[in-house]
Design a protein around this motif. Structure first.
Motif, PDB file in Angstrom:
ATOM      1  N   ASN A 199      52.469  36.349  45.030  1.00 49.39           N
ATOM      2  CA  ASN A 199      51.608  35.280  44.531  1.00 49.39           C
ATOM      3  C   ASN A 199      50.499  35.803  43.625  1.00 49.39           C
ATOM      4  O   ASN A 199      50.029  35.084  42.739  1.00 49.39           O
ATOM      5  N   ILE A 200      50.090  37.053  43.825  1.00 47.72           N
ATOM      6  CA  ILE A 200      49.084  37.643  42.936  1.00 47.72           C
ATOM      7  C   ILE A 200      49.735  38.161  41.657  1.00 47.72           C
ATOM      8  O   ILE A 200      49.267  37.896  40.550  1.00 47.72           O
ATOM      9  N   THR A 201      50.836  38.891  41.794  1.00 49.69           N
ATOM     10  CA  THR A 201      51.475  39.528  40.630  1.00 49.69           C
ATOM     11  C   THR A 201      52.457  38.615  39.926  1.00 49.69           C
ATOM     12  O   THR A 201      52.807  38.855  38.767  1.00 49.69           O
ATOM     13  N   LEU A 202      52.930  37.561  40.623  1.00 45.82           N
ATOM     14  CA  LEU A 202      53.980  36.671  40.096  1.00 45.82           C
ATOM     15  C   LEU A 202      55.221  37.456  39.682  1.00 45.82           C
ATOM     16  O   LEU A 202      55.890  37.149  38.697  1.00 45.82           O
ATOM     17  N   GLY A 203      55.506  38.514  40.459  1.00 42.44           N
ATOM     18  CA  GLY A 203      56.722  39.298  40.237  1.00 42.44           C
ATOM     19  C   GLY A 203      56.585  40.395  39.198  1.00 42.44           C
ATOM     20  O   GLY A 203      57.544  41.141  38.961  1.00 42.44           O
ATOM     21  N   ARG A 204      55.412  40.517  38.558  1.00 46.52           N
ATOM     22  CA  ARG A 204      55.216  41.566  37.556  1.00 46.52           C
ATOM     23  C   ARG A 204      55.058  42.930  38.226  1.00 46.52           C
ATOM     24  O   ARG A 204      54.544  43.032  39.334  1.00 46.52           O
ATOM     25  N   LYS A 205      55.482  43.986  37.543  1.00 50.27           N
ATOM     26  CA  LYS A 205      55.308  45.344  38.061  1.00 50.27           C
ATOM     27  C   LYS A 205      53.894  45.801  37.743  1.00 50.27           C
ATOM     28  O   LYS A 205      53.498  45.880  36.573  1.00 50.27           O
ATOM     29  N   VAL A 206      53.144  46.087  38.785  1.00 51.31           N
ATOM     30  CA  VAL A 206      51.734  46.455  38.641  1.00 51.31           C
ATOM     31  C   VAL A 206      51.476  47.716  39.466  1.00 51.31           C
ATOM     32  O   VAL A 206      51.969  47.839  40.594  1.00 51.31           O
ATOM     33  N   SER A 207      50.708  48.630  38.904  1.00 49.48           N
ATOM     34  CA  SER A 207      50.364  49.848  39.654  1.00 49.48           C
ATOM     35  C   SER A 207      49.472  49.491  40.834  1.00 49.48           C
ATOM     36  O   SER A 207      48.706  48.518  40.790  1.00 49.48           O
ATOM     37  N   GLU A 241      44.363  32.658  42.611  1.00 44.07           N
ATOM     38  CA  GLU A 241      44.503  32.170  41.239  1.00 44.07           C
ATOM     39  C   GLU A 241      43.638  32.991  40.282  1.00 44.07           C
ATOM     40  O   GLU A 241      44.053  33.318  39.162  1.00 44.07           O
ATOM     41  N   ILE A 242      42.436  33.330  40.724  1.00 46.83           N
ATOM     42  CA  ILE A 242      41.553  34.168  39.907  1.00 46.83           C
ATOM     43  C   ILE A 242      42.161  35.556  39.738  1.00 46.83           C
ATOM     44  O   ILE A 242      42.124  36.145  38.650  1.00 46.83           O
ATOM     45  N   ALA A 243      42.730  36.110  40.809  1.00 45.08           N
ATOM     46  CA  ALA A 243      43.374  37.431  40.734  1.00 45.08           C
ATOM     47  C   ALA A 243      44.512  37.416  39.719  1.00 45.08           C
ATOM     48  O   ALA A 243      44.684  38.377  38.956  1.00 45.08           O
ATOM     49  N   ARG A 244      45.287  36.332  39.700  1.00 42.30           N
ATOM     50  CA  ARG A 244      46.361  36.201  38.702  1.00 42.30           C
ATOM     51  C   ARG A 244      45.783  36.287  37.297  1.00 42.30           C
ATOM     52  O   ARG A 244      46.321  36.958  36.417  1.00 42.30           O
TER      53      ARG A 244
END
Length: 533
Positions: free
Chosen positions: A413-421, A463-466
């Motif tokens: 829910n924070i990354t929406l499936g994106r690859k993030v370090s 939502e803010i984290a996104r």
């Protein structure tokens, strides 16, 4: 044709296996002919018949093993094509973003299942039945061309019936597609409105409403299936009369006259049923395909849709200018606002204040390029991006009043499936004030449907984290804290406004003096223009 979306190698393999499966019929018919001719020749060689029977059994075993592979390949094609359709339709529906989701739900559930059963499977079966027809017809011509011609001429009767019934089936399928969409929406309404129904003691009314819709859908489905069943019955009846009884009578006369052997007549009848039955089945499969026309048109729209993917992060942000913007509704040409002007510098925090119903959300959607104004323009870095989603949206992140939560983990829910370090994710979690939640529950914690395992403040912080994770230079906040208590609203604003690298444009109609003080500029909007405090 649906099968063009399968891998070519799969379709070729399936066709070869279907041809082998079709040869099974010819093999059995031929062996029966030989065995009957041996039996009717008054020969006493019983072992000859036993050897023929053993050979037939061995052949059947080989065909059975081949047919296992045939079914595996067939199911693989159905699965893969289904996934192509599901992905294309999901991509199209997500890109369209239609708030009325009933048609999308109906398409992704019932409609695609109908396409699987009555189109993909039907077309695969048509390949097999077509090969069976060609093989049986060729073998029959080789053994007795006279009888074959009689059987072929007789096939005109079921063909006429099929032509007559296909139009009726298409009409019935359109009615079913319409009632099914209505039923899906009513079920969605009933579930989403369950709390209101319980509160006001009207649960029975809601259930009756949905049940009535279900009855209409079931009646339409029954009528479509009944029409298909009647059509198939008419086709088989015509086939039995014209393609079996009459030709067999003629064959019997030829046998009495000595121009046809018992084995050959029996084989011809067997072959005839195996080039007549495929034709009848082909007619039925064609009707099945016709029944999916309304659903197939929707899927074709998605398959032909080309998504414009523009995910490039802007290299720089020098400023946003809104100049003399005016907007009218498309339906009734009602003017929402006129002559709105706004300038936003990098890192600037701006509060847009206007009464409820002014059109603040519409203004934000114009900035994003989701809508086009009737007058005025929007410039980013001096470039005109008015009504251009592809150019504009990568500059913006967005915080809604009621953010949507996926029924998945905190991480998703924070990354929406994106690859993030891990380092970047940890930083964003801290900036959004989610440290306590993540420490307590962990990033793999399931938030539940619509985030029902979270508080309103936690949802807003996600939502803010996104938004922060996107790293975009402008953050749009649409009544982001209006539903929260004053203390939580203040805390959220501190999180939103303390980042010097992000410009914030917030729209609100009710906000505390302490929160107002956090903004660089306040713009009060009326029906004609923007006025600065």
């Amino acid at each position: 044709m649906s099968l063009k979306y399968a891998r070519r190698s799969q379709v070729i393999c399936f066709t070869i296996l279907a041809a082998i499966k079709a040869c099974n019929i010819l093999f059995v018919a031929y062996m029966i002919k030989i065995m009957l001719n041996v039996a009717s020749s008054h020969s006493k060689d019983v072992m000859h018949l036993v050897r023929l029977a053993a050979l037939t059994a061995l052949g059947q075993l080989c065909f059975m093993l081949s047919n296992f592979i045939y079914e595996r390949v067939k199911m693989g094609i159905i699965r893969d094509v289904n996934m192509v359709f599901k992905r294309a339709n999901l991509q199209y529906l997500v890109d369209q973003g239609d708030p009325d989701i009933k048609n999308g739900l109906s398409l992704m559930t019932n409609d695609l299942k109908q396409i699987e059963t009555n189109r993909i499977t039907a077309q695969l079966d048509m390949i097999y039945q077509g090969l069976t027809f060609i093989g049986s017809l060729a073998f029959a011509l080789y053994n007795s061309w006279q009888m074959t011609i009689i059987f072929v001429v007789a096939m005109a009767a079921p063909a006429v019936v099929q032509i007559f019934t296909s139009k009726i089936i298409t009409k019935k399928s359109k009615i079913w597609a319409k009632t099914n969409a209505s039923y899906t929406q009513n079920v969605s309404d009933s579930l989403n409105g369950a709390q209101s129904a319980k509160l006001y003691n009207v649960r029975n009314n809601i259930v009756v409403r949905a049940t009535h819709s279900a009855q209409n859908m079931e009646n339409a489905l029954r009528n479509m299936n009944l029409t298909q069943a009647w059509a198939l019955e008419l086709i088989y009846s015509a086939a039995e009369l014209f393609c079996f009884i009459i030709p067999c009578t003629i064959g019997g006369i030829m046998m009495m006259q000595g121009s046809l052997s018992v084995g050959t007549l029996f084989m011809m009848v067997d072959l005839a049923m195996n080039f007549i039955t495929p034709v009848v089945t082909l007619f039925n499969e064609f009707n099945q395909v016709k029944s999916t026309v309304p659903m197939w048109k929707k899927t074709q729209k998605a398959l032909n849709y080309e998504a414009i993917e523009n995910s490039e992060k802007p290299e720089k942000f020098e400023g946003l200018d809104v100049e003399h913007l005016a907007y009218q509704t498309k339906s009734d040409k009602h003017t929402i606002f006129t002559d709105v002007n706004l300038q936003v510098k990098p890192g600037e925090k701006i509060l847009l204040m206007a009464p409820s119903g002014w059109g603040k959300t519409t203004l934000l959607r114009l900035m994003l390029g989701l809508k086009r104004p009737v007058e005025g323009k929007i410039l980013i870095n001096g470039e005109n991006v008015t009504g251009d989603w592809a150019k504009a949206h990568n500059y913006f992140s967005y915080v809604n009043q009621k953010p949507f939560m996926f029924d998945d983990t905190l991480r998703f829910n924070i990354t929406l499936g994106r690859k993030v370090s891990d380092e970047k994710l940890k930083k964003v979690i801290h900036l959004a004030g989610l440290d306590e939640l993540v420490k307590k529950e962990g990033l793999d914690h399931k938030v539940g449907e619509a985030g029902n395992g979270l508080s309103g403040g936690q949802i807003q912080r996600i939502e803010i984290a996104r938004a922060l994770l996107s790293g975009r230079p402008i953050l749009l906040a649409d009544e982001a804290t209006s539903a929260l208590d004053p203390n939580l609203s203040f805390a959220i604003h501190e999180t939103l406004l303390k980042n010097p690298h992000v410009a914030v444009i917030e729209v609100a109609h009710k906000i505390s003096p302490e929160e107002k003080a956090m903004f660089n500029k306040i713009v009060r909007l009326n029906l004609c223009e923007g006025k600065k405090d």
